[in-house]
Design a protein around this motif. Structure first.
Motif, PDB file in Angstrom:
ATOM      1  N   UNK A   1      39.692  38.253  33.359  1.00  0.00           N
ATOM      2  CA  UNK A   1      38.721  39.262  33.933  1.00  0.00           C
ATOM      3  C   UNK A   1      39.263  40.498  34.259  1.00  0.00           C
ATOM      4  N   UNK A   2      39.015  41.628  33.378  1.00  0.00           N
ATOM      5  CA  UNK A   2      39.702  42.997  33.844  1.00  0.00           C
ATOM      6  C   UNK A   2      38.897  44.027  34.200  1.00  0.00           C
ATOM      7  N   UNK A   3      37.499  43.619  34.771  1.00  0.00           N
ATOM      8  CA  UNK A   3      37.096  44.828  35.357  1.00  0.00           C
ATOM      9  C   UNK A   3      35.630  44.020  35.731  1.00  0.00           C
TER      10      UNK A   3
ATOM     11  N   UNK B   1      28.407  43.628  36.462  1.00  0.00           N
ATOM     12  CA  UNK B   1      28.902  43.425  34.994  1.00  0.00           C
ATOM     13  C   UNK B   1      30.259  42.974  35.235  1.00  0.00           C
ATOM     14  N   UNK B   2      30.429  41.925  34.610  1.00  0.00           N
ATOM     15  CA  UNK B   2      31.728  41.432  34.526  1.00  0.00           C
ATOM     16  C   UNK B   2      32.445  41.239  33.111  1.00  0.00           C
ATOM     17  N   UNK B   3      33.532  41.935  33.025  1.00  0.00           N
ATOM     18  CA  UNK B   3      34.240  42.290  31.622  1.00  0.00           C
ATOM     19  C   UNK B   3      35.478  41.269  31.567  1.00  0.00           C
ATOM     20  N   UNK B   4      35.475  40.461  30.389  1.00  0.00           N
ATOM     21  CA  UNK B   4      36.289  39.432  30.275  1.00  0.00           C
ATOM     22  C   UNK B   4      37.025  39.626  28.837  1.00  0.00           C
ATOM     23  N   UNK B   5      38.475  39.760  28.725  1.00  0.00           N
ATOM     24  CA  UNK B   5      39.064  39.807  27.500  1.00  0.00           C
ATOM     25  C   UNK B   5      39.972  38.759  27.328  1.00  0.00           C
TER      26      UNK B   5
ATOM     27  N   UNK C   1      41.101  35.267  38.178  1.00  0.00           N
ATOM     28  CA  UNK C   1      40.214  35.762  39.242  1.00  0.00           C
ATOM     29  C   UNK C   1      40.244  37.048  39.552  1.00  0.00           C
ATOM     30  N   UNK C   2      39.184  37.691  39.976  1.00  0.00           N
ATOM     31  CA  UNK C   2      39.112  39.196  40.131  1.00  0.00           C
ATOM     32  C   UNK C   2      38.596  39.424  41.432  1.00  0.00           C
ATOM     33  N   UNK C   3      39.165  39.700  42.671  1.00  0.00           N
ATOM     34  CA  UNK C   3      38.827  40.074  43.829  1.00  0.00           C
ATOM     35  C   UNK C   3      38.799  41.161  44.369  1.00  0.00           C
ATOM     36  N   UNK C   4      38.324  41.351  45.688  1.00  0.00           N
ATOM     37  CA  UNK C   4      38.459  42.712  46.241  1.00  0.00           C
ATOM     38  C   UNK C   4      37.067  43.695  45.913  1.00  0.00           C
TER      39      UNK C   4
END
Length: 617
Positions: free
Chosen positions: A98-100, A121-125, A203-206
């Motif tokens: 998950x980069x954004x 909107x969760x962008x995954x690469x 994991x993308x937090x904060x």
């Protein structure tokens, strides 16, 4: 969570939503005009009524409850397995990241159903084409951020199968009261066929979020009863809500529900209806403006038992059940609705000389339909067994979402007890009862009654009877008061302080009253009055001493339970009168949950009528 029974789902309104949570949902009633009827004021106050509105609320709540139960049944336990070093290394090697995360604009609102506008909107690469993935997050129910390599499940739907290496997934905000959000990419292990479960690979937090808990932020600070009349009562409310949502509020509404049980007779077969928390009517579903209703049917006294599918019972529960709305709207480009201010509403359709308020139920989260169901289940034949009257501050937002407070929300309050004024007219003096105003009323049993018994009077000759007979056909009642002379004394009936007009098997209309056991033997007169105290007619009666008070000796062996035990069609209507108030109510509306007394007499001078018709299941 208790499941709602079939009847509870049919009722609606009656105020049914998720326990402890307000409710928001988009309008799903085709053809309903909910725009303000006058636009000369940017924040014109509007009122109205509803008859079948809460049905949509009940349907939505039941659907949400059912889905929640299904989702819970699928969820593995434990939800998350701790990551081992080997699992962490394997997950890191997977490459998917998950980069954004792009958060929705503005503040998020809890205590409402999901809003289509409130999506992350969760962008995954780095995805593996053909691999199934899911997204887990704390934006629904909170929870701790999982570690990479731990195993958990994707909370949002059945996940997605990658058809490219990069994908943007929209995840709806689920109502969690949080300040920071995290998102986890879950790679499906194939262990389960109907949902995603497997290792967390990223994991993308904060993610900072601004959340307003509407159950706390929308407040009904005060609610007072003013300008009580014969058939109306004015309400004055002071509200506040969080200023952060002010620019998004397009309508604020004072929603009031009245559920008043008068008398239960006959035998009711208990249904054991389950219930959710009380909820305010949403001021929109099924709304019909005052000016579109000229009948006043919404307020008639009716057999509330029929609304509970009482086909196998002989029960008749006379009562009133409806909702009322008064609101301010804001058009595009107008200044924001003030986050603190006053709303006023006039509650019409009330019976004269009658107490309204709250009694006969357990606590302030009890919904109106549950209170009435409990009266039926208890087979409590005492007069005035229960009453409920409450108001709530309802908000509608620019994305079409509606917040309706429920349970212990700060925006919901009981209306204080009050008693309407007695009829302005009548009873007249005995000498004013002459042959000219008899009206052709005929007493049963050749005009002979027994003290302490029920006595019937036939009223087909009265000019108002035709309308009342038509009302009976649609499960509604006119409600007439009887006095016995020479010195006028008001008579009680099985319905309470007045008698509903009913029709016997031969098609003859009648009313029935209890002859007091202490009535002096001899000749008397019984005069009938409508709910405004207007004399309808009278009949001579000879009273003899009785042996057992309460016997139905003189009514031809019939009882008050023979009619109106079928299904009710729950119409709806609203009125707004000219009681003194600080703001002009340019439009009004209401929701009739079952039906309340009105008749033409209720269309008092200066009252405009609004009807809100709820959908039925």
């Amino acid at each position: 969570m208790k499941k709602m029974g079939k009847v509870a789902a049919i009722l609606a309104g009656l105020s049914m939503m998720l326990a402890g949570a307000g409710t928001a949902y988009a309008d799903d009633t085709a053809g309903t005009d909910t725009s303000p009827q006058t636009t000369q004021s940017q924040q014109a106050t509007v009122s109205g009524q509803a008859t079948q509105t809460q049905q949509a609320q009940a349907d939505a709540a039941q659907a949400q409850s059912d889905q929640s139960d299904k989702d819970a049944a699928k969820t593995p336990a434990p939800a998350t397995k701790q990551a081992t070093p080997k699992a962490q290394a394997k997950a890191a090697a997977a490459g998917a990241t998950i980069n954004n995360v792009e958060a929705p604009q503005g503040v998020l609102k809890t205590s409402v159903y999901l809003s289509s506008a409130e999506k992350f909107k969760v962008t995954v690469t780095g995805l593996t084409i053909g691999q199934k993935y899911g997204i887990a997050s704390n934006i629904s129910g909170g929870g701790e951020e999982p570690a990479v390599g731990s195993e958990t499940y994707g909370e949002y739907g059945s996940g997605f199968t990658a058809d490219s290496t990069t994908k943007t997934v929209e995840v709806s905000y689920g109502g969690a009261d949080i300040t920071s959000a995290w998102f986890a990419l879950v790679q499906d292990s194939g262990e389960y066929s109907d949902f995603v479960y497997g290792p967390v690979v990223s994991v993308y937090g904060g993610v900072t979020v601004s959340v307003v808990n509407l159950d706390k932020a929308v407040k009904l600070d005060s609610l007072t009863v003013e300008d009580v009349g014969q058939h109306t009562a004015g309400l004055k409310a002071h509200y506040t809500f969080d200023s952060r949502i002010a620019n998004d509020v397009t309508k604020i509404c004072l929603s009031t529900t009245v559920a008043r049980a008068y008398q239960l007779s006959g035998k009711y077969v208990p249904k054991g209806i389950g219930g959710l928390d009380r909820i305010a009517w949403d001021c929109k579903t099924g709304f019909v403006d005052d000016k579109d209703d000229t009948t006043g049917d919404a307020y008639r006294v009716t057999n509330l038992a029929s609304s509970f599918n009482a086909d196998s019972s002989t029960a008749v529960l006379t009562g009133q059940w409806f909702s009322r709305a008064a609101y301010k709207t804001r058009d595009a480009g107008d200044p924001a609705i003030a986050s603190s201010g006053e709303l006023t509403s006039v509650i019409p359709g009330l019976l004269s000389g009658t107490k309204y308020g709250n009694w006969g139920y357990s606590d302030n989260t009890t919904p109106d339909y549950m209170m009435l169901s409990d009266v039926l289940d208890s087979n409590n034949t005492n007069r005035d067994p229960a009453s409920m009257m409450y108001s709530g501050i309802v908000l509608e937002f620019g994305d079409g979402v509606i917040y309706a407070p429920s349970g212990n929300a700060a925006g919901l309050k009981n209306v204080q007890d009050f008693t309407t004024k007695a009829a302005a007219n009548g009873p007249v003096a005995s000498e004013q009862l002459t042959d000219a105003n008899k009206g052709g009323i005929v007493g049963a049993n050749d005009g002979k009654a027994t003290a302490g018994s029920t006595y019937r009077l036939y009223v087909d000759s009265l000019k108002d009877t035709a309308a009342c007979k038509a009302a009976v056909e649609s499960n509604q009642y006119c409600y007439w008061t009887g006095y016995i002379y020479s010195t006028p004394k008001q008579l009680d009936s099985a319905d309470g302080k007045a008698s509903a007009v009913r029709v016997d098997k031969d098609g003859k209309a009648y009313v029935e009253y209890q002859i007091p056991s202490d009535t002096v033997n001899g000749d008397h007169k019984i005069a009938l009055y409508d709910n405004d105290g207007n004399l309808l007619g009278w009949a001579p009666v000879t009273v003899a001493a009785g042996q057992n008070s309460g016997n139905n000796q003189n009514n031809g062996g019939s009882n008050t339970n023979q009619n109106n035990t079928g299904s009710a069609t729950k119409p709806n209507s609203n009125k707004n009168n000219t009681a003194t108030k600080p703001q002009k109510l340019t439009d009004t509306g209401s929701s009739v949950l079952v039906i309340a007394f009105a008749a033409i007499a209720l269309l008092v001078a200066g009252v405009s009528v609004v009807v809100y018709r709820r959908r039925q299941a």
